[in-house]
Enzyme design. Structure first.
Site, PDB file in Angstrom:
ATOM      1  N   GLU A  32       1.684  -4.236  -6.728  1.00  0.00           N
ATOM      2  CA  GLU A  32       2.816  -4.464  -5.828  1.00  0.00           C
ATOM      3  C   GLU A  32       2.939  -3.238  -4.936  1.00  0.00           C
ATOM      4  OE1 GLU A  32       7.637  -5.396  -5.908  1.00  0.00           O
ATOM      5  OE2 GLU A  32       6.512  -5.174  -7.784  1.00  0.00           O
ATOM      6  N   ARG A 259      -2.057  -1.105 -21.719  1.00  0.00           N
ATOM      7  CA  ARG A 259      -2.025  -0.218 -20.563  1.00  0.00           C
ATOM      8  C   ARG A 259      -2.431   1.198 -20.973  1.00  0.00           C
ATOM      9  NH1 ARG A 259       4.503   0.616 -19.631  1.00  0.00           N
ATOM     10  NH2 ARG A 259       4.920   1.626 -21.628  1.00  0.00           N
ATOM     11  N   LYS A 269       7.274   3.991 -12.751  1.00  0.00           N
ATOM     12  CA  LYS A 269       7.540   4.145 -11.325  1.00  0.00           C
ATOM     13  C   LYS A 269       8.970   4.631 -11.083  1.00  0.00           C
ATOM     14  CE  LYS A 269       5.287   1.204  -8.979  1.00  0.00           C
ATOM     15  NZ  LYS A 269       4.825  -0.060  -8.369  1.00  0.00           N
TER      16      LYS A 269
END
Length: 548
Positions: A32, A259, A269
């Site tokens: 994104e 991850r 983030k």
């Protein structure tokens, strides 16, 4: 061995190709564009592009841009740049927003088939009913009313957040994700790529499977946090197969992997934004951060990041990887390509009382264990700088550096011995020493028996440098330890020193990485360094204990 080490995903890929489930492997990396990529994203990049490379397939870079309020062209450009910097060339660069027309058509189809409805509930009430497993009072609207309302939503007749389109699955489903999830919401905001055409935007869980299906993705690889979302992924795929221009088969399938997480830093983030916007770092490329552009500015090579991903492997087991391993991989990458030069980070001047004039010593760039040729002339004069930490007036037991009554060898040069110490205010300002004659280029076994070998630079010829010594961003392995993560920031994650380098580096290409002997690996800061004002970033220190 291929780029992707053998793992459960390579087994799936090999099985599917062997059985002819797909004519060609096709993967995608779908970030994104609402921020900069960090080292955690590198695992997905290497996995997706690596599989395509290893199995003769294709991999696309796709901007998963369905949220106009947080996404920017700046981020999209930076993402593509970072992917290419890592060494991967996308077989196509696509945008989810380019598929909005088709997604909208699929939504109309779901409404017409009675599989989606418009809900007027405020977000809080909707969440509460979902938690209780109860249906919305608007769930049984007619197909005609839902079509009319959704088309009016798309025309911009209703304010932001006033209505949503929901899938009509099961309000009490055991998988919370399937409790009539939201497919579309109203957002009156300009989109960086699509402009002002749309005021209804698809949710990730609806858009992502459609994007994969449109692009002909075979294996949709996500991190484990999306494991429960796979049920929605499959629901969307199954309800558009053979319709809206989609084939019956083949269809994409989602698979999840763990991850990449690291000690002594944060990859959230939200937390990275706090650090940047709070002024706790200088920007998204601050070399203390784990962003790819920060690692790039620090001097880490892309080959090291790819190798780090390979070394840590692909699995379904969540684990925080020690920062030590990343540093080890970076050192292993730099060791064979970084010429050895001399520099002094915290200088202490030494005056050689029995040496006049100057001479140039031919010094090799490479140690004996690296089979490379190459040398440079190294100036030597009557005043030199040594590292302040290489001298002690009162040395501890086992001290192997310079001290009263304790000889040391200057790397590539002479053995010296102390004569006098000049102090001011209790601080050592100058050392007076003498060169032991006949020791230039002599072996350590020449009878002089110096205690150790230290680095130095000629004061007459040295280049002034600002050294930026980068360390770990947080004091603890888990920055969340003890509550607020900002309290665990390492105040010495950046230490700035004014020192000197040997003059040979002035003629080298700007992207040369060096090993400053006994200090670590360095390179010129690509943003702030100038020929007249050198700034050197420490990429990574040497292994603990190697310096002594």
């Amino acid at each position: 061995m291929g780029l992707v080490p053998p793992c459960f995903i390579t087994e799936i890929v090999e099985r599917d190709l062997r059985e002819g489930k797909y004519a060609k492997l096709r993967t995608r990396f779908p970030p994104e564009p609402n921020g900069y990529l960090h080292i955690g994203h590198a695992r997905s990049i290497v996995l997706n592009f690596g599989l395509a490379q290893d199995y003769g397939g294709e991999c696309y870079l796709r901007m998963d841009d369905t949220n106009p309020e947080t996404e920017k062209e700046e981020y999209a450009r930076a993402i593509e740049e970072d992917v290419r910097w890592l060494g991967f060339v996308p077989d196509g660069v696509f945008y989810a927003s380019d598929y909005f027309d088709r997604m909208y058509a699929c939504a109309l189809l779901l409404i017409e088939e009675g599989k989606a409805y418009v809900d007027d509930l405020p977000e809080e009430e909707m969440s509460a009913l979902r938690a209780e497993g109860k249906p919305s009072p608007y769930r049984e609207r007619s197909v005609e009313e839902n079509l009319d309302l959704f088309q009016r939503m798309a025309r911009g007749e209703f304010p932001t957040g006033s209505r949503v389109l929901r899938a009509k699955i099961d309000p009490a489903h055991p998988n919370f994700k399937l409790r009539d999830p939201v497919l579309y919401r109203i957002v009156h905001a300009s989109h960086y790529h699509a402009g002002n055409r749309w005021v209804v935007y698809p949710m990730y869980d609806y858009a992502h499977p459609l994007e994969d299906f449109i692009e002909g993705i075979s294996h949709s690889l996500c991190t484990l946090e999306f494991e429960n979302n796979r049920a929605i992924y499959d629901w969307v795929i199954e309800n558009v197969r053979g319709k809206c221009g989609f084939p019956e088969a083949p269809r994409p399938h989602q698979y999840e992997f763990a991850r990449l997480d690291l000690t002594h830093t944060v990859l959230s983030k939200r937390k990275l934004i706090q650090l940047v916007e709070g002024g706790l770092v200088s920007g998204w490329d601050d070399p203390r951060l784990p962003t790819l552009r920060a690692l790039r500015r620090r001097g880490v090579r892309p080959q090291a990041i790819v190798e780090f991903v390979r070394k840590t492997g692909i699995s379904r087991n969540e684990a925080r990887i020690p920062m030590d391993l990343l540093e080890e991989v970076i050192r292993d990458d730099l060791n064979p390509i970084a010429p050895r030069v001399l520099g002094v980070v915290d200088p202490l001047k030494v005056r050689l009382t029995n040496y006049e004039g100057e001479e140039w010593i031919e010094a090799p760039y490479w140690p004996r264990d690296i089979p490379k040729a190459g040398s440079r002339p190294l100036p030597f004069s009557g005043e030199i700088y040594i590292e302040r930490t290489d001298f002690s007036l009162n040395p501890p037991k086992g001290w192997k550096r310079f001290a009263p009554g304790q000889r040391v060898r200057l790397r590539h040069a002479y053995v010296i011995e102390l004569e006098d110490v000049v102090e001011e205010g209790g601080e050592v300002k100058l050392l007076k020493a003498r060169v032991v004659p006949g020791t230039l280029g002599a072996n350590p076994e020449d009878g002089m028996k110096p205690k150790g070998v230290i680095h130095w630079v000629s004061a007459r010829h040295a280049l002034p440098v600002e050294f930026r010594l980068y360390g770990r961003l947080f004091l603890t392995e888990d920055p969340e330890e003890g509550g607020e993560f900002l309290k665990n920031l390492n105040p010495e994650a950046l230490v700035v020193k004014r020192g000197f380098l040997e003059p040979s580096v002035a003629q080298d290409p700007e992207d040369t990485r060096y090993q400053l002997e006994r200090l670590g690996y360095f390179w010129r800061d690509p943003v702030d360094s100038r020929p007249s004002a050198l700034v050197m970033n420490r990429i990574v220190p040497l292994k603990e204990g190697y310096r002594a």
